[in-house]
Design an enzyme around this catalytic site. Structure first.
Site, PDB file in Angstrom:
ATOM      1  N   TYR A  11       0.774  -1.286  -0.009  1.00  0.00           N
ATOM      2  CA  TYR A  11       0.294   0.104  -0.233  1.00  0.00           C
ATOM      3  C   TYR A  11       0.797   1.296  -0.164  1.00  0.00           C
ATOM      4  O   TYR A  11       0.784   2.120  -0.950  1.00  0.00           O
ATOM      5  CB  TYR A  11      -1.033   0.025   1.235  1.00  0.00           C
ATOM      6  CG  TYR A  11      -1.637   1.159   1.489  1.00  0.00           C
ATOM      7  CD1 TYR A  11      -2.325   1.908   0.481  1.00  0.00           C
ATOM      8  CD2 TYR A  11      -1.934   1.678   2.728  1.00  0.00           C
ATOM      9  CE1 TYR A  11      -3.112   2.958   0.809  1.00  0.00           C
ATOM     10  CE2 TYR A  11      -2.581   2.821   3.149  1.00  0.00           C
ATOM     11  CZ  TYR A  11      -3.210   3.451   2.287  1.00  0.00           C
ATOM     12  OH  TYR A  11      -4.054   4.769   2.448  1.00  0.00           O
ATOM     13  N   SER A 124       6.131   3.159  13.082  1.00  0.00           N
ATOM     14  CA  SER A 124       5.029   3.264  13.416  1.00  0.00           C
ATOM     15  C   SER A 124       4.864   4.166  14.848  1.00  0.00           C
ATOM     16  O   SER A 124       5.651   4.099  15.727  1.00  0.00           O
ATOM     17  CB  SER A 124       4.219   1.997  13.629  1.00  0.00           C
ATOM     18  OG  SER A 124       2.850   2.143  14.071  1.00  0.00           O
ATOM     19  N   ALA A 125       3.682   4.761  14.932  1.00  0.00           N
ATOM     20  CA  ALA A 125       3.426   5.591  16.002  1.00  0.00           C
ATOM     21  C   ALA A 125       3.137   4.396  17.330  1.00  0.00           C
ATOM     22  O   ALA A 125       3.140   4.806  18.535  1.00  0.00           O
ATOM     23  CB  ALA A 125       1.997   6.335  15.883  1.00  0.00           C
ATOM     24  N   TYR A 149       3.298  -7.166  16.943  1.00  0.00           N
ATOM     25  CA  TYR A 149       3.859  -6.382  15.882  1.00  0.00           C
ATOM     26  C   TYR A 149       4.479  -4.923  16.367  1.00  0.00           C
ATOM     27  O   TYR A 149       5.627  -4.769  15.636  1.00  0.00           O
ATOM     28  CB  TYR A 149       2.594  -5.843  14.985  1.00  0.00           C
ATOM     29  CG  TYR A 149       2.656  -4.565  14.153  1.00  0.00           C
ATOM     30  CD1 TYR A 149       3.374  -4.842  13.074  1.00  0.00           C
ATOM     31  CD2 TYR A 149       2.300  -3.577  14.500  1.00  0.00           C
ATOM     32  CE1 TYR A 149       3.641  -3.913  12.090  1.00  0.00           C
ATOM     33  CE2 TYR A 149       2.282  -2.417  13.518  1.00  0.00           C
ATOM     34  CZ  TYR A 149       3.020  -2.666  12.348  1.00  0.00           C
ATOM     35  OH  TYR A 149       3.286  -1.653  11.622  1.00  0.00           O
ATOM     36  N   LYS A 153       8.567  -3.425  15.671  1.00  0.00           N
ATOM     37  CA  LYS A 153       9.060  -2.100  15.127  1.00  0.00           C
ATOM     38  C   LYS A 153       9.972  -1.296  16.214  1.00  0.00           C
ATOM     39  O   LYS A 153      10.941  -0.694  15.870  1.00  0.00           O
ATOM     40  CB  LYS A 153       7.834  -1.095  15.105  1.00  0.00           C
ATOM     41  CG  LYS A 153       6.680  -1.494  13.816  1.00  0.00           C
ATOM     42  CD  LYS A 153       7.364  -1.270  12.488  1.00  0.00           C
ATOM     43  CE  LYS A 153       6.780  -2.132  11.206  1.00  0.00           C
ATOM     44  NZ  LYS A 153       7.427  -1.864  10.167  1.00  0.00           N
ATOM     45  N   ASN A 199      -8.571  -2.075  10.010  1.00  0.00           N
ATOM     46  CA  ASN A 199      -8.396  -0.697  10.155  1.00  0.00           C
ATOM     47  C   ASN A 199      -9.806   0.076   9.583  1.00  0.00           C
ATOM     48  O   ASN A 199     -10.659  -0.325   8.969  1.00  0.00           O
ATOM     49  CB  ASN A 199      -7.306  -0.261   9.369  1.00  0.00           C
ATOM     50  CG  ASN A 199      -5.830  -0.737   9.864  1.00  0.00           C
ATOM     51  OD1 ASN A 199      -5.229  -1.256   9.023  1.00  0.00           O
ATOM     52  ND2 ASN A 199      -5.787  -0.604  11.057  1.00  0.00           N
TER      53      ASN A 199
END
Ligand code: NAD
Ligand code: UFG
Length: 338
Positions: A11, A124-125, A149, A153, A199
């Site tokens: 994406y 990622s945040a 996950y 990160k 999402n």
């Protein structure tokens, strides 16, 4: 002189590849297609009239990756490849470690071996865990990740920091994305999740296209503007341009840098739903459900560092993203599987 883009048919990767090609970069993609389709390459060609070189290779396969490094004259790497489903990571934490952390270790080894100095990494945040305040700055504490996950990160961020400590010539940009939504203006590329989306935006577009009945809003009793969760939704085109800004920044040889990529603005679930309805003149039926495990009430970025140091900021708003997500979904109701 090539930019190696791992996960380049995914994406965010596909939108970034389009931006790179449109700006004259020479691009080689590595992707094992575990969460994307070859058709993406045709769509990239339709938009740019260019075809990036493509290697169907698993980034955890060191030998196969070494062959790619031998064939390409790589100057910079953008490392998108990774598994990203929070729920799946809870079920298969070892797979997430192996795929996400393992592929990053191999990439660093090959960077060292082939003297590639510049790397942009998709963080990622989620590394901020459960924040005790917003907006989040890059100096806020990381850790306390709520799922495996997110932990991958964070682990990769630490690996990159160690690498940069030991290799003073390396330039690494860690980009912490907030919530990417939207699609290319052409409607030719966009987000194509497998199965029922987790999402918010892909769920909303699949309700709009009548693949799903209604949206479940996970909780309306948070201490937020209307009780629903607040996030920082960033248009994927802005995210793509953030990667080009990061490449320019790395050319100044800054060592390791970290930037939040968001808009700096929080939007609630209900505000997003209403923005989608207004932008596209479609009603989204919804039901209020219980809170979802692991969700935080509010999460949005302080984006001043990226603007100050990279001259980058988001230019699209949530309405633009709602229009572009719908343009993609309505023209591709089954994603790339037409
Ligand atoms: P995506 O799944 O669409 O793209 C990831 C791509 O990587 C896919 O094309 C997949 O086939 C490929 N891939 C996965 N493992 C691979 C491997 N071992 N070898 C080769 N290819 C592999 O996801 P996306 O939304 O484009 O996300 C890109 C990156 O950004 C990911 O690292 C993700 O964790 C991170 N990120 C995404 C979000 C988000 O909400 N989309 C938020 C923050 C960070
Ligand atoms: N939501 C719903 N209904 C849905 C889906 C989502 O109400 O069907 C709500 C959530 O409760 C949350 C908001 O919409 O309040 C956004 O949820 P998303 O699942 O779209 O995004 P998250 O913020 O939960 O997570 C995303 C990525 C993670 C990443 C995180 C980083 O999916 O991978 O952003 O901030 F770690």
């Amino acid at each position: 002189m090539a930019i190696l883009v791992t996960g380049g048919t995914g994406y965010i990767g596909s939108h970034t590849v389009v931006d790179l090609l449109n700006n004259g970069y020479d691009v080689a993609i590595v992707d094992n297609l575990c969460n994307s389709k070859l058709e993406v390459l045709n769509r990239i060609y339709k938009i740019t009239s260019k075809t990036p070189r493509f290697y169907q290779v698993d980034c955890t396969n060191e030998e196969a990756m070494r062959e790619v490094f031998k064939k390409e004259k790589i100057t910079d790497i953008i490392h998108f490849a990774g598994l990203k489903s929070v729920g799946e990571s809870v079920k298969y934490p070892e797979l997430y470690q192996f795929n996400n952390v393992g592929s990053s270790k191999i990439l660093l080894k090959l960077m060292n071996e082939f003297d590639v100095k510049n790397l942009v990494f998709s963080s990622s945040a989620t590394v901020y865990g459960i924040p005790d305040h917003v907006p989040l700055t890059e100096d806020d504490p990381v850790g306390g990740c709520t799922n495996p996950y997110g932990q991958t990160k964070l682990d990769i961020e630490f690996l990159l920091k160690d690498y940069a400590e030991q290799h003073k010539e390396a330039n690494i940009a860690i980009l912490r994305y907030f919530n990417p939504i939207g699609a290319h203006k052409s409607g030719l590329i966009g987000e194509d999740p497998q199965g029922i989306p987790n999402n918010l935006m892909p769920y909303v577009t699949q309700v709009a296209v009548h693949k799903l009945n209604h949206l479940n809003i996970w909780g309306d009793d948070y201490p937020t503007i209307d009780g629903t969760g607040v996030r920082d939704y960033i248009h994927v085109l802005d995210l793509a341009s953030g990667h080009l800004a990061a490449l320019r920044k790395l050319s100044e040889k800054p060592g390791l840098v970290i930037y939040n990529l968001g808009t700096g603005k929080g939007t609630s679930v209900l505000e997003l739903v209403h923005a989608f309805e207004k932008a596209n003149n479609i009603t989204i039926p919804y039901v209020i459900g219980p809170r979802r495990d692991g969700d935080v009430a509010e999460n949005y970025a302080d984006v001043s560092k990226a603007e100050r140091e990279m001259g980058w900021k988001a230019i699209f708003n949530v309405e633009d993203a709602c229009r572009d997500s719908w343009n993609w979904q309505s023209h591709n109701p089954c994603g790339y599987d037409e």
